[in-house]
Write a protein that holds these residues in place. Structure first.
Motif, mmCIF file in Angstrom:
data_model
loop_
_atom_site.group_PDB
_atom_site.id
_atom_site.type_symbol
_atom_site.label_atom_id
_atom_site.label_comp_id
_atom_site.label_asym_id
_atom_site.label_seq_id
_atom_site.Cartn_x
_atom_site.Cartn_y
_atom_site.Cartn_z
ATOM 1 N N ASP A 182 -6.202 -3.869 2.919
ATOM 2 C CA ASP A 182 -5.727 -4.072 4.291
ATOM 3 C C ASP A 182 -5.382 -5.546 4.462
ATOM 4 O O ASP A 182 -6.245 -6.370 4.768
ATOM 5 C CB ASP A 182 -6.815 -3.644 5.280
ATOM 6 C CG ASP A 182 -6.480 -4.017 6.711
ATOM 7 O OD1 ASP A 182 -5.278 -3.994 7.060
ATOM 8 O OD2 ASP A 182 -7.408 -4.346 7.473
ATOM 9 N N ASN B 48 0.827 -1.209 0.000
ATOM 10 C CA ASN B 48 0.000 0.000 0.000
ATOM 11 C C ASN B 48 0.860 1.258 0.000
ATOM 12 O O ASN B 48 0.550 2.236 -0.678
ATOM 13 C CB ASN B 48 -0.929 0.007 1.215
ATOM 14 C CG ASN B 48 -2.080 -0.966 1.074
ATOM 15 O OD1 ASN B 48 -2.655 -1.113 -0.001
ATOM 16 N ND2 ASN B 48 -2.405 -1.649 2.164
ATOM 17 N N ASP C 183 -0.122 5.195 6.206
ATOM 18 C CA ASP C 183 0.554 4.836 4.964
ATOM 19 C C ASP C 183 0.853 6.059 4.100
ATOM 20 O O ASP C 183 1.872 6.097 3.395
ATOM 21 C CB ASP C 183 -0.281 3.820 4.187
ATOM 22 C CG ASP C 183 -0.223 2.422 4.799
ATOM 23 O OD1 ASP C 183 0.677 2.174 5.625
ATOM 24 O OD2 ASP C 183 -1.073 1.581 4.450
ATOM 25 N N TYR D 222 -6.759 -0.045 -2.477
ATOM 26 C CA TYR D 222 -6.093 -0.188 -1.186
ATOM 27 C C TYR D 222 -6.569 -1.508 -0.585
ATOM 28 O O TYR D 222 -7.768 -1.807 -0.587
ATOM 29 C CB TYR D 222 -6.452 0.978 -0.270
ATOM 30 C CG TYR D 222 -5.702 1.001 1.052
ATOM 31 C CD1 TYR D 222 -4.595 1.820 1.230
ATOM 32 C CD2 TYR D 222 -6.123 0.212 2.126
ATOM 33 C CE1 TYR D 222 -3.910 1.853 2.435
ATOM 34 C CE2 TYR D 222 -5.437 0.241 3.335
ATOM 35 C CZ TYR D 222 -4.333 1.062 3.478
ATOM 36 O OH TYR D 222 -3.657 1.089 4.673
#
Length: 300
Positions: A27, A7, A126, A25
């Motif tokens: 996770d 990311n 990030d 994106y």
């Protein structure tokens, strides 16, 4: 074999140039099978010392629209816009977005770090790790379903990533009390007194359009717990604010919320975005004439 981009890598690559952008994106920690999209805008001349605004979309899952609502303010004030966008296919219904995916399919509460709301702090971390921003805290805004998302985030997650938080025109609220089960209140999902006291003390703004008074909007929550908070969104904003006042007084703890009324504006994502941007970066609401030009753009 070429390693997949992280990311941080992807953010650094995609946000390294000016203009609109949209990229995935993921996770990997808790939601590897649930990608979502970052709709972004970087103004020409943006530098990493300028503010970052994270924008939460409404029920239409239209992060691209909400990013675009903020472009005039981004260009005027030289700020970066990031609108996390959760598709209804992958993040279905109010339970996954508005209500934060708090419960497992079996009905048990997940750990608070695994709620959807926790992803916003990860995104900002990030952005910093990628060198896109050097600021220590972001601004956070949500409208309608995004306003529900934002105030529930502040009810449950760390406030450390955020320097300013505004919830605009939520359809209903999670009340600051343990007298009701989540999502009507804070009980039954592992939240503590510390979560509640921190929430009451944070200088959160409830932004309420005084024309957001429809009682038959199909997107207005109409279940009994929502109706107990008032007939429409404007009334429910006052109910939530007053509930916070009472709870803080009862506990003898600080209460730092602001209820900011926006005159002449209804359930209007564009106008409420402009109002929030003006409050944050100019210290005042737009003029009546400016608000009148924006009025009538009904966007959930």
């Amino acid at each position: 074999m070429k390693a997949e981009l992280t990311n941080v890598d992807r953010i650094g690559l995609e946000l390294g140039h000016a203009g609109r952008n949209a990229f995935v994106y993921v996770d990997d920690d808790r939601n590897a099978d649930r990608p979502f999209t970052l709709q972004t805008y970087r103004p020409y001349g943006y530098t990493p010392d300028r503010p970052v605004v994270i924008v939460q979309h409404g029920v239409l899952r239209n992060g691209d629209d909400y990013r675009d609502f903020w472009i005039p303010a981004a260009d005027k004030h030289n700020v970066l816009i990031v609108a996390p966008t959760f598709s209804n296919d992958i993040w279905p219904g109010v339970e996954s977005y508005n209500n934060g995916r708090v419960f497992s399919p079996g009905g048990n509460p997940r750990h608070v770090d695994g709620w959807t709301y926790a992803l916003i702090g990860k995104i900002f971390a990030d952005l910093r790790a990628a060198g896109i921003t050097e600021v220590e805290q972001a601004h956070l805004f949500g409208h309608s379903a995004g306003g529900q998302f934002v105030h529930r985030l502040m009810s449950s997650q760390s406030h450390a990533p955020f320097c300013a938080v505004t919830a605009g025109n939520p359809g209903w609220y999670t009340l600051p009390t343990f007298e009701h089960r989540f999502p009507e209140g804070l009980d039954g999902v592992g939240l503590t007194e510390d979560h509640l006291v921190r929430l009451l003390a944070y200088p959160m703004t409830i932004l309420a359009g005084d024309q957001d008074i429809s009682t038959n909007d199909p997107n207005l929550p109409s279940e009994p717990p929502a109706l107990r908070q008032g007939p429409h969104r404007f009334a429910r904003a006052h109910h939530y604010f007053e509930a916070g006042q009472r709870e803080a007084a009862r506990r003898g703890v600080p209460f730092n919320w602001t209820l900011q009324v926006v005159s002449g504006i209804g359930h209007d994502g564009r106008a409420m975005s402009a109002a929030c941007a003006s409050l944050w970066f100019e210290g005042k609401l737009p003029s009546e004439a400016e608000l009148a030009k924006l009025a009538g753009q009904h966007v959930a």
